[in-house]
Design an enzyme around this catalytic site. Structure first.
Site: not given
Length: 420
Positions: A211, A311
């Protein structure tokens, strides 16, 4: 025999799927053929602390106004290195146990994504972090081999923080790449992961960085780093795939994130329904429709580059305690500063307590689970966040599966919630 077969395992690309001969976690469901799609869980909260996953570790600071113990950096700074080392050694030895891996295998999970921070691999003694994670990591990798699971090693935090989230190791400003040695230290950490991958054939992928935030690090800088990361990992462990997060960029820009010449790559996108106001306010049918639409996007890009949802969860509220940060509230009930409750009278009471869920809530959760699994299997597969939590039930795969909210085996292709 198992170890011998894993030692000869090779990473192959077949229908866009990672395959290790003989390394499926459990019997293949009727109608399925190997190689299997990725059907995995994250081992979050192990080597990178997140207060909402293990709130018990942060409980002593709950009454401290404006506590700096909000992440792993602050946790170790507050305790001092000696006490932090003692507590984290205990945590590393207990949060993931062999029985957890055995349970996941029995639930037909075939892949583990293991987040770890740079400080475990390329430490700086001037920082408050402590080390000692690698022996525990290797123990988990041994269990993965024993239970015939694949592993993706995920560099979850970079020097200076690549996103400012607590899950990068340090909450606050995004400072990654602002110091001259940040990139090299990150590459050094990836080189260490690649060397570990060479010792453990269950490792089939290394994630360059979790991320990175495009609003804090220029897109061009992220792409240049990704190319460096690919070359660093492949020079040491040519047999593993390299995984790249989409940097929160729209699907139209995914092709830029993973240059076509990086042929042994996987794009990783993360899909949550609770961190954006217009998504958390969706009703049940709209949450399902969004999941199905996301699956189409994943499926489209998967034709060019293997794509996973690395995720996601079943949460449709952000009511898990401290999900938005230690000592912070929720959008759902308007207790997060700057937010407005999703509806008059909205409450977080029992939202994360499965035992208190109504039949209607359980039915929605089952349908939401099926829609996401079906959708993300239009790509190369999915990895649920998280394998377990202390108290956030919508994020606890083991508990959800054992209570029938998520089907076993979790074969998304067998569901028909999404139209196609």
């Amino acid at each position: 025999m198992l170890i011998k077969s894993l030692c000869t395992a090779a990473l192959s690309i077949a229908a866009g799927i990672i395959n290790i001969p003989g390394a499926t976690a459990a019997p293949v469901a009727p109608g399925e053929q190997t190689p299997e799609l990725i059907r995995g869980v994250n081992l979050g909260g192990l080597f990178v602390l997140e207060p909402w996953i293990t709130p018990s570790l942060f409980e002593e600071w709950v009454q401290v106004q404006n506590s700096t113990a909000v992440d792993e950096w602050g946790y170790c700074a507050a305790l001092g290195k000696a006490e932090c080392q003692t507590r984290l050694n205990r945590h590393w030895g207990s949060w993931v146990r062999e029985e957890d891996i055995a349970t996941l295998a029995s639930l037909h999970i075939n892949t583990l994504r293991i987040p770890i921070g740079y400080w475990a691999l390329a430490p700086n003694n001037a920082e408050p972090y402590v080390q000692g994670q690698v022996p525990y990591l290797k123990r988990v990798l041994g269990w993965a081999s024993q239970y015939r699971m694949r592993v993706i090693l995920d560099l979850h935090g970079a020097p200076g923080s690549q996103n400012g989230f607590d899950n990068s190791g340090r909450r606050g400003d995004i400072n990654w790449t602002k110091r001259p040695d940040d990139i090299q230290r990150t590459l050094d950490a990836l080189a260490a992961l690649a060397r570990i991958a060479n010792e453990h054939p269950s490792v089939v992928g290394v994630q360059a960085l979790n991320e990175p935030a495009n609003w804090g690090v220029p897109k061009a800088t992220i792409i240049r780093f990704y190319v460096q990361a690919y070359n660093t990992i492949k020079a040491i462990a040519p047999q593993v795939a390299v995984v790249f997060h989409d940097a929160f960029l729209p699907a139209a820009e995914w092709g830029d994130v993973v240059p076509a010449n990086l042929t042994d790559s996987i794009l990783d996108t993360h899909i949550y329904h609770v961190f954006v106001d217009d998504v958390i306010r969706l009703n049940g049918d709209q949450h399902v429709a969004k999941a199905c639409s996301d699956g189409q996007t994943i499926g489209n890009f998967n034709q060019r580059t293997r794509t996973i949802c690395g995720e996601f969860s079943l949460a449709n509220t952000d009511c898990a305690r401290w999900l938005n940060g230690f000592q912070k509230g929720a959008r759902w009930d308007g207790t997060l500063p700057g937010s407005k409750a999703v509806a008059e009278g909205a409450t977080c009471h029992n939202q994360e307590n499965m035992d208190a869920w109504s039949d209607k809530k359980r039915a929605f959760m089952k349908r939401f689970a099926m829609s996401q699994l079906q959708a993300y299997e239009k790509g190369t597969g999915w990895i649920f966040w998280n394998f377990k939590t202390e108290s956030a039930d919508a994020w606890n795969y083991i508990k959800l599966a054992q209570n029938g909210i998520i089907s076993t085996p979790p074969v998304g292709r067998s569901f028909s919630v999404c139209a196609s």
